[in-house]
Design an enzyme around this catalytic site. Structure first.
Site, PDB file in Angstrom:
ATOM      1  N   SER A   1       0.856  -1.188   0.000  1.00  0.00           N
ATOM      2  CA  SER A   1       0.000   0.000   0.000  1.00  0.00           C
ATOM      3  C   SER A   1       0.894   1.241   0.000  1.00  0.00           C
ATOM      4  O   SER A   1       1.935   1.268  -0.656  1.00  0.00           O
ATOM      5  CB  SER A   1      -0.935  -0.040   1.218  1.00  0.00           C
ATOM      6  OG  SER A   1      -1.739   1.118   1.257  1.00  0.00           O
ATOM      7  N   SER A   2       0.514   2.236   0.745  1.00  0.00           N
ATOM      8  CA  SER A   2       1.263   3.492   0.762  1.00  0.00           C
ATOM      9  C   SER A   2       0.882   4.292   1.994  1.00  0.00           C
ATOM     10  O   SER A   2      -0.259   4.193   2.473  1.00  0.00           O
ATOM     11  CB  SER A   2       0.920   4.308  -0.495  1.00  0.00           C
ATOM     12  OG  SER A   2       1.428   5.633  -0.385  1.00  0.00           O
TER      13      SER A   2
ATOM     14  N   LYS B   1      -5.163   2.609  -2.787  1.00  0.00           N
ATOM     15  CA  LYS B   1      -4.377   1.947  -1.743  1.00  0.00           C
ATOM     16  C   LYS B   1      -5.242   1.690  -0.497  1.00  0.00           C
ATOM     17  O   LYS B   1      -5.079   0.667   0.169  1.00  0.00           O
ATOM     18  CB  LYS B   1      -3.134   2.772  -1.398  1.00  0.00           C
ATOM     19  CG  LYS B   1      -2.077   2.776  -2.505  1.00  0.00           C
ATOM     20  CD  LYS B   1      -1.662   1.369  -2.910  1.00  0.00           C
ATOM     21  CE  LYS B   1      -0.427   1.332  -3.771  1.00  0.00           C
ATOM     22  NZ  LYS B   1      -0.076  -0.038  -4.204  1.00  0.00           N
TER      23      LYS B   1
ATOM     24  N   TYR C   1      -4.745   7.633  -6.451  1.00  0.00           N
ATOM     25  CA  TYR C   1      -3.769   6.638  -5.999  1.00  0.00           C
ATOM     26  C   TYR C   1      -4.000   6.273  -4.528  1.00  0.00           C
ATOM     27  O   TYR C   1      -4.064   5.093  -4.171  1.00  0.00           O
ATOM     28  CB  TYR C   1      -2.359   7.204  -6.212  1.00  0.00           C
ATOM     29  CG  TYR C   1      -1.240   6.320  -5.724  1.00  0.00           C
ATOM     30  CD1 TYR C   1      -0.723   5.307  -6.531  1.00  0.00           C
ATOM     31  CD2 TYR C   1      -0.669   6.510  -4.467  1.00  0.00           C
ATOM     32  CE1 TYR C   1       0.319   4.504  -6.093  1.00  0.00           C
ATOM     33  CE2 TYR C   1       0.369   5.709  -4.012  1.00  0.00           C
ATOM     34  CZ  TYR C   1       0.858   4.717  -4.832  1.00  0.00           C
ATOM     35  OH  TYR C   1       1.889   3.919  -4.386  1.00  0.00           O
TER      36      TYR C   1
END
Length: 254
Positions: A145-146, A163, A159
């Site tokens: 993920s982020s 995620k 984005y």
């Protein structure tokens, strides 16, 4: 669960974080298969690096946003595994492949949205689904993920949202695959100095300094900060970690 004779599949393993993950997994004594989208030469270098550690390695082309490719890819993968290991199965799936999108919410086009959705969510969903018959019971799924799913920087609305979807999906995987003793977890890197997004974090001094200034440990992340965490999640010691989000950001935006 000994790591001997275990095999990991790392998508997007030719460069950056994926490359570091693949090599760190090999250092734990496991074979590794990496996918690459277009950079066959770099993928070959990763394979050579893993083989130099005494582990089996292979690279296959795969556009993880194109679901029509998945059946052909798994035919290729299982043919290789049958030959090398005597069976079509592997143990660890690391969904790492991805591209960046930096666009203000008001200006994000449907085409941009779909491209990010296909690689970061839809592709991961269906690649994992197609992989299930080939993942050994007691295996692991690790989704990347982020930090952008927790904190917000302008320009990452699509984005970051994808995620967040991956993080929710991971909890469902952990729940639904528990009967097969397959653990599913998320590793969420902060900003990392790679060529991701055109090397923005690595090469833009202003961006680099801004990120370092909001990070408790005072610097931008490097690929070496992430690969070992993913490798650890493939070990016996990490077997009781399930359904978790592990952020590795040096303490960004605390």
């Amino acid at each position: 669960m000994s790591t001997k004779n275990k095999v990991a599949l790392v998508t997007g393993g030719s460069r950056g974080l994926g490359r570091n993950m693949a090599i760190n997994i090999a250092k734990k004594g496991m074979g590794v298969v990496v996918t690459y989208n277009s950079n066959k030469e770099e993928a070959g270098k990763v394979v050579a690096a893993i083989q130099s550690l005494g582990q089996k390695a292979a690279a296959f082309q795969l556009d993880t946003s194109n679901i029509k490719q998945f059946d052909g890819f798994f035919n290729e993968l299982t043919t290789y595994l049958n030959k090398e290991t005597g069976g079509p199965n592997f143990d660890f799936l690391i969904n790492n492949a991805g591209t960046a999108l930096y666009a203000p919410f008001a200006e994000t086009t449907e085409e941009q949205f779909d491209a990010v959705m296909n690689i970061h969510f839809k592709g991961v969903f269906f690649l994992t689904q197609k992989a299930l018959p080939f993942i050994n019971d007691g295996g692991r799924i690790i989704n990347i993920s982020s930090g952008l799913a927790r904190f917000s920087f302008p320009g990452s609305s699509a984005y970051g949202s994808m995620k967040s979807a991956i993080e929710t999906l991971t909890r469902y995987l952990a729940k639904e695959l528990g009967s097969r003793r397959i653990a599913a977890n998320v590793v969420a890197p902060g900003a990392i100095a790679t060529d991701f997004g055109g090397g923005r974090t690595r090469d833009n001094k202003e961006v680099n300094q801004q990120i370092a200034s909001v990070t408790a440990l005072g610097r931008v992340g490097e690929p070496e900060d992430i690969g070992g965490i993913v490798a650890f999640l493939c070990t016996e010691e990490a077997g009781w970690i399930n359904g978790q989000r592990i952020e590795a950001s040096g303490g960004m935006m605390l």
